[in-house]
Design a protein around this motif. Structure first.
Motif, PDB file in Angstrom:
ATOM      1  N   LEU A   1       0.888  -1.121  -0.038  1.00  0.00           N
ATOM      2  CA  LEU A   1       0.004   0.103  -0.032  1.00  0.00           C
ATOM      3  C   LEU A   1       0.930   1.173   0.148  1.00  0.00           C
ATOM      4  CD1 LEU A   1      -2.660  -0.997   2.700  1.00  0.00           C
ATOM      5  CD2 LEU A   1      -2.941  -0.600   0.196  1.00  0.00           C
ATOM      6  N   THR A   2       0.187   2.256  -0.702  1.00  0.00           N
ATOM      7  CA  THR A   2       0.953   3.656  -0.395  1.00  0.00           C
ATOM      8  C   THR A   2      -0.099   4.393   0.341  1.00  0.00           C
ATOM      9  OG1 THR A   2       0.151   4.445  -2.536  1.00  0.00           O
ATOM     10  CG2 THR A   2       2.044   3.460  -2.878  1.00  0.00           C
ATOM     11  N   THR A   3       0.401   5.553   0.772  1.00  0.00           N
ATOM     12  CA  THR A   3      -0.422   6.503   1.706  1.00  0.00           C
ATOM     13  C   THR A   3      -1.666   6.906   0.983  1.00  0.00           C
ATOM     14  OG1 THR A   3       1.489   6.994   2.835  1.00  0.00           O
ATOM     15  CG2 THR A   3      -0.292   8.468   3.317  1.00  0.00           C
ATOM     16  N   TYR A   4      -2.814   7.180   1.411  1.00  0.00           N
ATOM     17  CA  TYR A   4      -4.020   7.706   0.847  1.00  0.00           C
ATOM     18  C   TYR A   4      -4.418   8.748   2.198  1.00  0.00           C
ATOM     19  CZ  TYR A   4      -8.189   9.122  -1.414  1.00  0.00           C
ATOM     20  OH  TYR A   4      -9.053   9.601  -2.154  1.00  0.00           O
TER      21      TYR A   4
ATOM     22  N   GLY B   1      -4.944   2.782   2.844  1.00  0.00           N
ATOM     23  CA  GLY B   1      -3.985   3.059   1.945  1.00  0.00           C
ATOM     24  C   GLY B   1      -4.559   3.079   0.500  1.00  0.00           C
ATOM     25  N   GLN B   2      -3.651   3.222  -0.398  1.00  0.00           N
ATOM     26  CA  GLN B   2      -3.992   2.937  -1.766  1.00  0.00           C
ATOM     27  C   GLN B   2      -3.177   1.823  -2.626  1.00  0.00           C
ATOM     28  OE1 GLN B   2      -5.044   6.541  -4.657  1.00  0.00           O
ATOM     29  NE2 GLN B   2      -2.669   6.495  -4.816  1.00  0.00           N
TER      30      GLN B   2
END
Length: 141
Positions: free
Chosen positions: A65-68, A84-85
């Motif tokens: 995941l990347t930050t959202y 996350g995204q």
């Protein structure tokens, strides 16, 4: 030779449905090479959502995941915090594209939700499809 849009429905798809209808549009999409049933098409939403059960079912890890950071509001008006995204491959018909899903830990009868960004990338106009008689509502198994 018949040319069909990547997301289209014929009169045969209406068999067994009650018309007129106001049901949700629920489809099957290939996400990361897996046929995922119970994907809701939400023309009113601005983000694609993946529910945590599907995320875990695809054996994705938290580090994928990347930050959202934006807040989301659920159907019942409550704020939902995302996990996350993640960007995943999605196939509709013969068209394959990368889609950014926001992963949430919330209850839903659906596995995922695709929205306006996905529809625009796909090149689908629901008003056009409806006026051309290409789309009707149907339920997923």
């Amino acid at each position: 030779m018949e040319a069909r849009l990547a997301l289209s429905f014929s009169n045969e798809d209406k068999v067994g449905t009650i018309q007129p209808h106001d049901d949700a549009l629920v489809i099957t999409l290939k996400i990361e090479k897996y046929d995922m049933k119970w994907v809701m098409v939400d023309q009113g939403s601005g983000v694609e959502i993946m529910y945590l059960d599907l995320y875990k079912g695809l054996n994705l890890r938290p580090e994928d995941l990347t930050t959202y950071d934006s807040s989301l509001v659920s159907f019942d008006g409550k704020v939902v915090i995302s996990k996350g995204q993640i960007r995943l491959s999605v196939q509709a018909g013969s068209k394959v594209m990368e889609v950014n899903f926001i992963v949430v830990n919330a209850y839903s009868p659906y596995t995922a939700m695709v929205a306006r960004p996905w529809l625009h990338t796909l090149g689908v106009s629901f008003l056009h499809l409806i006026s051309e008689g290409e789309i009707s509502i149907w339920g997923s198994d």
